[in-house]
Design a protein around this motif. Structure first.
Motif, mmCIF file in Angstrom:
data_model
loop_
_atom_site.group_PDB
_atom_site.id
_atom_site.type_symbol
_atom_site.label_atom_id
_atom_site.label_comp_id
_atom_site.label_asym_id
_atom_site.label_seq_id
_atom_site.Cartn_x
_atom_site.Cartn_y
_atom_site.Cartn_z
ATOM 1 N N THR A 85 34.094 43.535 27.292
ATOM 2 C CA THR A 85 34.997 42.418 27.870
ATOM 3 C C THR A 85 36.490 43.017 27.281
ATOM 4 O O THR A 85 37.575 42.405 28.519
ATOM 5 C CB THR A 85 34.761 41.109 27.143
ATOM 6 O OG1 THR A 85 33.306 40.664 27.076
ATOM 7 C CG2 THR A 85 35.529 40.027 27.607
ATOM 8 N N VAL A 89 39.969 43.068 30.782
ATOM 9 C CA VAL A 89 40.940 42.212 30.396
ATOM 10 C C VAL A 89 41.891 43.407 30.020
ATOM 11 O O VAL A 89 43.168 43.292 30.888
ATOM 12 C CB VAL A 89 40.676 41.712 28.980
ATOM 13 C CG1 VAL A 89 42.038 41.086 28.823
ATOM 14 C CG2 VAL A 89 39.896 40.338 28.906
ATOM 15 N N LEU A 92 41.803 44.771 33.956
ATOM 16 C CA LEU A 92 43.353 43.753 34.529
ATOM 17 C C LEU A 92 44.586 43.776 34.139
ATOM 18 O O LEU A 92 45.145 43.547 34.942
ATOM 19 C CB LEU A 92 42.769 42.503 34.226
ATOM 20 C CG LEU A 92 40.624 42.380 34.654
ATOM 21 C CD1 LEU A 92 40.813 40.913 34.372
ATOM 22 C CD2 LEU A 92 41.414 42.211 36.398
ATOM 23 N N LEU A 106 44.719 37.161 36.941
ATOM 24 C CA LEU A 106 44.071 36.658 35.081
ATOM 25 C C LEU A 106 44.425 35.352 34.994
ATOM 26 O O LEU A 106 43.262 34.984 34.405
ATOM 27 C CB LEU A 106 45.571 37.549 34.841
ATOM 28 C CG LEU A 106 45.373 38.817 34.236
ATOM 29 C CD1 LEU A 106 46.975 38.989 33.412
ATOM 30 C CD2 LEU A 106 44.639 39.549 33.436
ATOM 31 N N TYR A 109 41.022 34.361 35.887
ATOM 32 C CA TYR A 109 39.898 34.804 35.033
ATOM 33 C C TYR A 109 39.827 33.613 33.969
ATOM 34 O O TYR A 109 38.834 33.013 33.644
ATOM 35 C CB TYR A 109 39.488 36.050 35.132
ATOM 36 C CG TYR A 109 38.887 36.997 35.845
ATOM 37 C CD1 TYR A 109 37.878 37.246 35.198
ATOM 38 C CD2 TYR A 109 39.383 38.301 36.879
ATOM 39 C CE1 TYR A 109 37.341 37.768 36.013
ATOM 40 C CE2 TYR A 109 38.606 39.336 37.231
ATOM 41 C CZ TYR A 109 37.362 38.483 36.843
ATOM 42 O OH TYR A 109 36.904 39.767 37.683
ATOM 43 N N SER A 113 37.000 31.062 32.895
ATOM 44 C CA SER A 113 35.858 31.096 31.637
ATOM 45 C C SER A 113 36.272 29.264 31.049
ATOM 46 O O SER A 113 35.002 29.936 30.155
ATOM 47 C CB SER A 113 37.251 32.288 30.955
ATOM 48 O OG SER A 113 36.949 33.551 31.753
ATOM 49 N N GLY A 146 33.646 34.925 37.991
ATOM 50 C CA GLY A 146 34.794 35.588 36.916
ATOM 51 C C GLY A 146 35.312 34.469 35.010
ATOM 52 O O GLY A 146 36.067 34.732 34.804
ATOM 53 N N GLY A 147 33.650 33.920 35.497
ATOM 54 C CA GLY A 147 33.958 33.453 33.935
ATOM 55 C C GLY A 147 32.977 33.830 33.586
ATOM 56 O O GLY A 147 32.549 33.472 32.304
ATOM 57 N N TRP A 148 32.387 35.242 33.434
ATOM 58 C CA TRP A 148 31.005 35.919 32.598
ATOM 59 C C TRP A 148 32.184 35.734 30.883
ATOM 60 O O TRP A 148 31.590 35.895 29.711
ATOM 61 C CB TRP A 148 31.033 37.314 33.361
ATOM 62 C CG TRP A 148 31.802 38.137 33.369
ATOM 63 C CD1 TRP A 148 33.083 38.564 34.911
ATOM 64 C CD2 TRP A 148 32.208 38.605 32.111
ATOM 65 N NE1 TRP A 148 33.683 39.173 34.827
ATOM 66 C CE2 TRP A 148 33.929 40.002 32.907
ATOM 67 C CE3 TRP A 148 32.262 39.349 31.110
ATOM 68 C CZ2 TRP A 148 33.999 40.755 33.031
ATOM 69 C CZ3 TRP A 148 33.056 40.338 30.262
ATOM 70 C CH2 TRP A 148 33.279 40.710 31.496
ATOM 71 N N ASN A 178 30.546 41.358 39.171
ATOM 72 C CA ASN A 178 31.625 41.197 39.185
ATOM 73 C C ASN A 178 32.815 42.340 38.901
ATOM 74 O O ASN A 178 34.097 42.567 39.295
ATOM 75 C CB ASN A 178 32.081 39.603 37.996
ATOM 76 C CG ASN A 178 33.574 38.976 38.211
ATOM 77 O OD1 ASN A 178 34.500 39.828 37.757
ATOM 78 N ND2 ASN A 178 33.699 38.497 39.065
ATOM 79 N N VAL A 182 36.006 43.909 41.502
ATOM 80 C CA VAL A 182 37.057 44.032 40.932
ATOM 81 C C VAL A 182 37.684 45.619 40.641
ATOM 82 O O VAL A 182 38.691 46.507 41.736
ATOM 83 C CB VAL A 182 37.055 43.189 39.548
ATOM 84 C CG1 VAL A 182 39.089 43.088 39.285
ATOM 85 C CG2 VAL A 182 37.543 41.837 40.124
#
Length: 210
Positions: A85, A89, A92, A106, A109, A113, A146-148, A178, A182
């Motif tokens: 994770t 980030v 991104l 961003l 996301y 999240s 995008g909330g993973w 996802n 991206v």
């Protein structure tokens, strides 16, 4: 000898419940004190392993109870998942720095999240109160949108949906889809329409506020 079963009933206020054995469907009483080396509260449906003993009245009870996600099966929620994770980030952030994607991605996301984490928290609270639950399909849609990262945080911090293997399998499929989408857009340089879509939404939202 350690047995395997599932918590079929649990009273969180009184701190006791019952475990159903997967071998013969028999049930055995379990008290919160039988769970050692964990700060997690048991929930109905949790798969566990345990030993049996007898109380002073000769009744069978469970002792030395362990959750399955205390074992090697918890690798999906361990350090590698957190590292992955953080790497995403970081990816991104680098993509935004080199103008491969909009900085608004961003925000999307982080917002997704936050909503997903709240959805997990709401679902866990509803489960305890016996209220209307959030469907697993909706939780997966939020992760795919995008909330993973927020879902992963909820699984670790709230210990919700952290031991259901089928759910976790689908969850990680949504994560892969996802991230792959991206990654492809950034690598191919085709993220322009995504940036335009987000910018348009942001502009419309700003106009509505003003």
């Amino acid at each position: 000898m350690r047995l395997q079963g599932k918590i079929t009933r649990w009273d969180n206020e009184k701190g006791f419940g019952f475990i159903s054995s997967q071998d013969d469907d028999s049930t055995v009483f379990v008290h919160i004190s039988a769970f050692s080396h964990t700060a997690r509260r048991p929930e109905a449906g949790d798969p566990v392993s345990y030993e049996t003993d007898h109380d002073k009245n000769g009744k069978t009870r469970a002792e030395n109870v362990r959750f399955f996600d205390q074992s090697a099966g918890s690798h999906l929620l361990s350090a590698p998942a957190v590292s992955f994770t953080l790497l995403f980030v970081g990816f991104l952030l680098v993509s935004v720095y080199f103008n491969r994607i909009s900085w608004l991605v961003l925000i999307v996301y982080f917002a997704a999240s936050f909503v997903t984490f709240f959805a997990y928290a709401w679902d866990k609270s509803a489960a305890r109160r016996g209220k209307w639950r959030t469907t697993e399909s909706n939780l997966h849609v939020l992760a795919l949108a995008g909330g993973w990262p927020g879902a992963l945080a909820a699984q670790r911090l709230l210990r919700h949906k952290s031991s259901k293997r089928n759910f976790l399998l689908v969850y990680w499929i949504t994560v892969f889809l996802n991230v792959a989408a991206v990654g492809y857009l950034v690598w191919s340089g085709d993220a322009g329409f995504l940036n335009q879509l987000i910018n348009t939404f942001w502009q419309n939202a700003s106009r509505a506020v003003n």
